[in-house]
Scaffold this active site. Sequence first.
Site, PDB file in Angstrom:
ATOM      1  CB  ALA D  45      -0.907  -0.005   1.225  1.00 27.81           C
ATOM      2  CD  GLU D  46      -1.001   3.928  -3.171  1.00 28.64           C
ATOM      3  OE1 GLU D  46      -0.992   2.682  -3.045  1.00 28.64           O
ATOM      4  OE2 GLU D  46      -1.890   4.550  -3.787  1.00 28.64           O
ATOM      5  CG  ASN D  47      -1.290   3.931   3.019  1.00 28.05           C
ATOM      6  OD1 ASN D  47      -1.304   3.016   2.200  1.00 28.05           O
ATOM      7  ND2 ASN D  47      -1.894   3.840   4.173  1.00 28.05           N
ATOM      8  CB  SER D  87       5.969   4.280   0.337  1.00 31.19           C
ATOM      9  OG  SER D  87       5.020   3.633  -0.465  1.00 31.19           O
TER      10      SER D  87
END
Lengths: 218, 218, 218, 218
Positions: D45-47, D87
């Site tokens: 998840a890019e967060n 990330s």
Amino acid sequence: MKSKLLSAKEAVEKVKDGDAIMVGGFLAGGHPEHLVNALLETNSAKDLTVISNDTGTKDLSIFQLVKSGRVKRIFASYIGSNPETGRLMMSGEAEVKLFPQGTLAEKIRSGGAGLGGVLTPVGLGTIVEEGKEKLEIQGKEYLLEMPLKANVAFIKADKADEAGNLIIRGSSRNFNIVMATAADYVIAEVNEIVPIGEIEPNHVNVPGVLVNAIVKVG
Amino acid sequence: MKSKLLSAKEAVEKVKDGDAIMVGGFLAGGHPEHLVNALLETNSAKDLTVISNDTGTKDLSIFQLVKSGRVKRIFASYIGSNPETGRLMMSGEAEVKLFPQGTLAEKIRSGGAGLGGVLTPVGLGTIVEEGKEKLEIQGKEYLLEMPLKANVAFIKADKADEAGNLIIRGSSRNFNIVMATAADYVIAEVNEIVPIGEIEPNHVNVPGVLVNAIVKVG
Amino acid sequence: MDKRELIAKRIAKELKDGDVVNLGIGMPTMVANYIPEDVHVMLEAENGIMGVGPNASQEEESLNCIDAGGNYVTTVKGASYFDSAFSFSLIRGGHVDVTVLGALEVDEEGNVANWMIPGKKVPGMGGAMDLVVGAKKVILAMEHVSKNGAPKILRRCRLPLTATKVAKTIVTDMAVIDVVPNKGLVLKEIAPGFTLEDVQNQTEAHLIVSPNLKVMEV
Amino acid sequence: MDKRELIAKRIAKELKDGDVVNLGIGMPTMVANYIPEDVHVMLEAENGIMGVGPNASQEEESLNCIDAGGNYVTTVKGASYFDSAFSFSLIRGGHVDVTVLGALEVDEEGNVANWMIPGKKVPGMGGAMDLVVGAKKVILAMEHVSKNGAPKILRRCRLPLTATKVAKTIVTDMAVIDVVPNKGLVLKEIAPGFTLEDVQNQTEAHLIVSPNLKVMEV
């Protein structure tokens, strides 16, 4: 999934003639001593480029690597602790490129992060700027430094799980984290291996997806 | 040394007319809800620039801030969850600049790290490149994105010690760490404060030297 | 009093409560021994420690806790660790208040040479270039003249530079000198036992005598 | 079978053991439900999460563990957390093997438009631009035509682009299409119940029929 647990000999087989290798560590701290030794003893790849903060001290295996005649280029920030690197530089036996330490770290990060380089004020007005492009941005001058990548990275960690998630304690993180992002094949030398799930996700310093091989020492 | 423990009201007094403020968080995760509320309720600074990944959702205080008429500029990557930002953008009541999420994070990091900007391939061939310089480096094209800094950063952490060392758990780290490096005055909203020495140095996500004020909530 | 002790003691008085301080290898490291009890500073080691403490006892020695000189150190309460990229973000980004370094030469513009002697000594710049460019205040700790008695405070540096226009204060065994931009070198203090003439005779650069010229007290 | 289910199921077959995969919001997220048991992927998840697991049950819900859509999620064994800068270093640096995203339009060059409709919808690009530029393989999950029946697979995109020349595979409810650089769109599979003519009629772009054209199996 294929196991990432290899012997040092198996792992360093990845290094081929002409490769660029990154070696983590700051002097003896966080230096992957056993991997470099395995490279010296079990692999004959030559014409290597070595990227390392300081190329170590004479007690470390990287000193022997520099001395082996197999290294044609060195990127470092400090070589005062390894007179052999200085000798190669003076004699011209190897090309030695020196960068400010923060610039070197950022060049490697930049390579690993898919960025086009580093814009830094460090080195301006010194011989570091020779042959490099300068940009004026918002009224200030910056030096453009190229990203760095490698074929293989040798890094050192305290603990790994079987997926390659790494914990690197204390001041040993140094160049090991950025180098894990910037090489095609990343080998981690670790003191301890635990099953997947035993490392708390909040404490991981290098996500396992970046690590191709885990070599346990000791 | 002066204590860093302040009330939310005291801490947000730092925000002045015309200031740029960074607000950490990804949607509700790691969002400094109470600090933004204090800004709304106890401080009347206007003409603010807000730098935030997504300007939140309508349940969050940052939504009210955007709606307050006190914000003249917004830098963000995603505003789909805050229709008020979209409305300001369409009506021209505020200038809204959108950046790819990774570019926004890197711009902030760049500002905090004393770098001259970011060279990224992201945004090339899209409207993101409009008005920006492009550089060819090693045969590839990159967009030059400017560094971002702020007067005040509002960030969120789980735990602080009295020196301001922060632990931010899980996915709440998001923009909070880079923002702590890129503002003149950094305020951390935390759930728990412990005495100095109770946070293991290996687990610190933001060194206390970056944090000017600690506000405990709850 | 030993020359080096004098210099280190005088520099210790420059540090303010709350300062983040990086001490170079050698004489600068000695500064730590003389910091007044009511002044709390955080010592940073550029290899990745915020909050360096005294040297480690033999039982405490760990390669995971070394300073930038490779010495085994301890950490103080409230310390934290980070990698080289983050460390130099702190340094380059202006998050270090004071850096104390040795110098081979300094000149009227505040240019500093401290990293190489062409044809003789090329140890590399390590973190020095980043530190002098990034730290808010650069203090040079140096003996007033070289071992051969040659001046080291020059009109213009002759050795390859570390950076341009960065030195703020020069502390030697004879004097304390401030570098004032667009003005020159202002002599503020003279060590006991020396006259103004003595100091100027040992200095190639022109010294502007401060109207508040004092005797150096340590 | 539901259109969206068909698409998600077919895409799941594209994933390989060991892949690092980012799934966009909406239909792409459904792909996680259909990954074969012997294929182990790490969902990112890019967060800031590597190793996203199933959605959290009500008791597990924590704002410290949300995905990029703001959903409460769990993590799998071997997960790790990181901040937004790291990330997107992973994403932009090529450390994500596959990204699956929705698209408004795609064209013969692999150009993708998925982030805005001028004058109508400007939610911001979020992490989409970084993901399509950085991921090694970009798979588009999209219905073959719009709600109004208009083709979405075009000769040239008309909406503002997300990135140029990035789409690798397009999976719709009618077909599987590969984008072959300097060649065009190669039709590889047709969903049961449709003819080649059906597919071409609903596609503005020219389709090159693969010599190995097959029926889509899920």
